[in-house]
Write a protein that holds these residues in place. Structure first.
Motif, PDB file in Angstrom:
ATOM      1  N   ASP A   4      46.448  20.011 -79.022  1.00 35.45           N
ATOM      2  CA  ASP A   4      47.598  20.180 -78.070  1.00 35.45           C
ATOM      3  C   ASP A   4      47.500  21.288 -77.429  1.00 35.45           C
ATOM      4  O   ASP A   4      47.038  22.444 -77.880  1.00 35.45           O
ATOM      5  N   PRO A   5      48.132  21.817 -76.207  1.00 28.45           N
ATOM      6  CA  PRO A   5      48.049  22.860 -75.633  1.00 28.45           C
ATOM      7  C   PRO A   5      48.892  23.896 -76.757  1.00 28.45           C
ATOM      8  O   PRO A   5      50.001  23.895 -77.316  1.00 28.45           O
ATOM      9  N   ALA A  21      47.707  38.524 -61.952  1.00 22.86           N
ATOM     10  CA  ALA A  21      47.574  37.458 -62.758  1.00 22.86           C
ATOM     11  C   ALA A  21      49.236  37.216 -63.515  1.00 22.86           C
ATOM     12  O   ALA A  21      50.000  38.104 -63.316  1.00 22.86           O
ATOM     13  N   ALA A  22      49.578  36.069 -64.013  1.00 22.43           N
ATOM     14  CA  ALA A  22      50.693  35.878 -64.724  1.00 22.43           C
ATOM     15  C   ALA A  22      50.597  35.145 -65.730  1.00 22.43           C
ATOM     16  O   ALA A  22      49.677  34.337 -65.939  1.00 22.43           O
ATOM     17  N   TRP A  23      51.505  35.324 -66.829  1.00 18.36           N
ATOM     18  CA  TRP A  23      51.310  34.538 -68.071  1.00 18.36           C
ATOM     19  C   TRP A  23      51.611  33.186 -67.749  1.00 18.36           C
ATOM     20  O   TRP A  23      52.671  32.952 -66.976  1.00 18.36           O
ATOM     21  N   PRO A  24      51.078  32.169 -68.290  1.00 19.80           N
ATOM     22  CA  PRO A  24      51.173  30.841 -68.013  1.00 19.80           C
ATOM     23  C   PRO A  24      52.632  30.308 -68.845  1.00 19.80           C
ATOM     24  O   PRO A  24      52.935  30.979 -69.990  1.00 19.80           O
ATOM     25  N   THR A  25      53.455  29.553 -68.193  1.00 20.23           N
ATOM     26  CA  THR A  25      54.603  29.021 -69.016  1.00 20.23           C
ATOM     27  C   THR A  25      54.475  27.763 -69.690  1.00 20.23           C
ATOM     28  O   THR A  25      55.082  27.523 -70.647  1.00 20.23           O
ATOM     29  N   ASP A  26      53.121  27.034 -69.376  1.00 19.01           N
ATOM     30  CA  ASP A  26      52.922  26.075 -70.134  1.00 19.01           C
ATOM     31  C   ASP A  26      51.840  26.433 -71.184  1.00 19.01           C
ATOM     32  O   ASP A  26      51.218  27.631 -71.285  1.00 19.01           O
ATOM     33  N   GLY A  27      51.220  25.513 -71.953  1.00 23.17           N
ATOM     34  CA  GLY A  27      50.320  26.039 -72.892  1.00 23.17           C
ATOM     35  C   GLY A  27      49.059  25.969 -72.297  1.00 23.17           C
ATOM     36  O   GLY A  27      48.851  25.593 -71.292  1.00 23.17           O
ATOM     37  N   GLY A  68      41.778  37.027 -53.017  1.00 21.79           N
ATOM     38  CA  GLY A  68      42.995  36.387 -52.469  1.00 21.79           C
ATOM     39  C   GLY A  68      44.144  37.028 -52.800  1.00 21.79           C
ATOM     40  O   GLY A  68      44.431  38.007 -53.547  1.00 21.79           O
ATOM     41  N   GLU A  69      45.331  36.563 -52.144  1.00 25.61           N
ATOM     42  CA  GLU A  69      46.491  36.945 -52.621  1.00 25.61           C
ATOM     43  C   GLU A  69      47.315  36.189 -53.666  1.00 25.61           C
ATOM     44  O   GLU A  69      48.174  36.360 -53.931  1.00 25.61           O
ATOM     45  N   GLU A  70      46.792  34.999 -53.904  1.00 29.89           N
ATOM     46  CA  GLU A  70      47.380  34.030 -54.819  1.00 29.89           C
ATOM     47  C   GLU A  70      47.406  34.633 -56.210  1.00 29.89           C
ATOM     48  O   GLU A  70      46.351  35.350 -56.816  1.00 29.89           O
ATOM     49  N   THR A  71      48.400  34.381 -57.030  1.00 29.70           N
ATOM     50  CA  THR A  71      48.385  34.670 -58.371  1.00 29.70           C
ATOM     51  C   THR A  71      47.519  33.732 -59.371  1.00 29.70           C
ATOM     52  O   THR A  71      47.631  32.482 -59.051  1.00 29.70           O
ATOM     53  N   ILE A  72      46.738  34.335 -59.999  1.00 24.84           N
ATOM     54  CA  ILE A  72      45.969  33.863 -61.085  1.00 24.84           C
ATOM     55  C   ILE A  72      46.641  33.377 -62.380  1.00 24.84           C
ATOM     56  O   ILE A  72      47.176  34.602 -62.936  1.00 24.84           O
ATOM     57  N   VAL A  73      46.739  32.196 -62.866  1.00 24.84           N
ATOM     58  CA  VAL A  73      47.442  31.795 -64.018  1.00 24.84           C
ATOM     59  C   VAL A  73      46.217  31.392 -65.144  1.00 24.84           C
ATOM     60  O   VAL A  73      45.504  30.429 -64.966  1.00 24.84           O
ATOM     61  N   PRO A  74      46.272  32.005 -66.143  1.00 25.58           N
ATOM     62  CA  PRO A  74      45.007  31.679 -67.278  1.00 25.58           C
ATOM     63  C   PRO A  74      45.293  30.291 -67.775  1.00 25.58           C
ATOM     64  O   PRO A  74      46.543  29.898 -67.822  1.00 25.58           O
ATOM     65  N   ASP A  75      44.355  29.615 -68.199  1.00 18.74           N
ATOM     66  CA  ASP A  75      44.509  28.384 -68.736  1.00 18.74           C
ATOM     67  C   ASP A  75      43.703  28.255 -69.888  1.00 18.74           C
ATOM     68  O   ASP A  75      43.865  27.300 -70.662  1.00 18.74           O
ATOM     69  N   THR A  76      43.301  29.185 -70.590  1.00 20.96           N
ATOM     70  CA  THR A  76      42.387  29.164 -71.635  1.00 20.96           C
ATOM     71  C   THR A  76      42.528  30.487 -72.562  1.00 20.96           C
ATOM     72  O   THR A  76      42.696  31.593 -71.874  1.00 20.96           O
TER      73      THR A  76
END
Length: 344
Positions: free
Chosen positions: A143-144, A87-93, A312-320
């Protein structure tokens, strides 16, 4: 897309802790804190000023005065929090959500109105869960929300007398701006709730009672975290506020009770976690008018329909980010945890 595993006992307490390398603090001086990113102010309901000014209690005095055998603790240097693996911290809100008993409660905490909450949540009536008595996952701002990435300290809690290797140790992050005693109390609460009042309910190992006592069929046996209720009570009151302990032990059903000859009657149950959990962050602890410390725990999940799990191999980016409040109250013997839910 439903992402929660079945809950096998009627416990709505959540936990998880991230891990990072930890160096023992027992024989070394406190590390120098690195700069902390200042978050936006955290809204809380304004409590009445009832508590006296807090006089700091040292970690050693707190631990030595517990009246029971306490775990060992090591503390890392302050560092940035890390997400779950892959996982990765999201750069957007992210979307900010909250579980509230009433819409009025959510409106007060987030400085908005009930009407605005209804506009943000057109399905607000469907969000009410009778099983847990609250509105589940209310969106609380349009707003995000920009995530705070404040420094944390990784605390390793180890109870060497516990038989199970899995239950012997817990590694968790707590806000770096807390003093050492508060860090230890909060880490102890994560440890207890993760192992015996969260993902699992009750002490292991246990032995079966000859006759059930109410709904209890077991008592804690040698190798459990505690086997004497008096010592267990001392631990609880060293970590938690009296109100928290009273609430837990008076639940129906309660997870523990005092048995004959100072034994501990215990449940045995488990629950699953949220497969979409990506890690958690904290806002900065803020001193409240009543003398308590309060801050947000932000549990991050990926709620996208595209989320297929972690294979999978992809990085998961949380949205909530789902908000829960953490609160510590001051006593003559140090900080005590008064409010804490586990993040996963």
């Amino acid at each position: 897309m439903k992402k929660n595993f079945p809950i096998l006992v009627s416990l709505v307490l959540l936990t998880a802790c991230t891990s990072a390398p930890a160096d023992s603090a027992a024989a070394t001086p406190e590390p120098t804190a690195t700069p902390v990113i200042t978050p936006e102010p955290t809204p809380f309901p304004t409590p009445a000023p009832t508590m006296a000014v807090y006089d700091e209690v040292s970690f050693d005095d707190w631990r030595d005065g517990a009246g029971c055998t306490m775990p060992d603790y090591t503390f890392s240097a302050p560092h940035k929090p890390q997400p779950q693996e892959k996982a990765a911290w999201p750069t957007d809100g992210v979307t900010l959500r909250y579980n509230a008993q009433t819409l009025e409660e959510a409106a007060e905490i987030f400085h908005t109105t009930v009407e605005n909450l209804k506009e943000l949540n057109p399905d607000w009536q469907d969000k009410y869960s009778r099983a847990i008595g609250c509105y589940w996952g209310l969106k609380v701002q349009a707003d995000p929300y920009t995530l705070p990435v404040n420094n944390v300290v990784t605390v390793t809690v180890n109870a060497p007398w516990v038989e199970s290797y899995y239950d012997r140790t817990e590694v968790c992050d707590v806000p770096a701006s807390l003093d050492k005693q508060a860090r230890a109390a909060l880490a102890s609460a994560y440890y207890f709730q993760y192992h015996w009042w969260g993902m699992h309910a009750g002490f292991l190992p246990y032995e079966q009672l000859d006759e059930s006592v109410g709904f209890f069929r077991y008592r804690a046996a040698d190798g459990a975290f505690y086997t004497k209720f008096s010592e267990f009570g001392s631990f609880l009151h060293t970590v938690y506020s009296d109100a928290w302990v009273d609430d837990m032990l008076s639940m129906d059903p309660a997870p523990f009770a005092e048995g004959e000859n100072d034994t501990i009657l215990t449940l045995d149950g488990d629950r699953g976690g949220n497969i979409a959990y990506c890690g958690h962050l904290f806002t900065e602890p803020e001193l409240q008018p009543d003398g308590s410390l309060a801050f947000w725990q932000l549990s991050l999940t990926c709620e996208s329909d595209d989320f297929k799990g972690w294979a999978g191999e992809e990085t998961i980016v949380p949205d909530t980010a789902t908000v829960t409040t953490v609160r510590l109250v001051p006593t003559e013997n140090g900080w005590r945890v008064d409010v804490l839910e586990l993040p996963s």
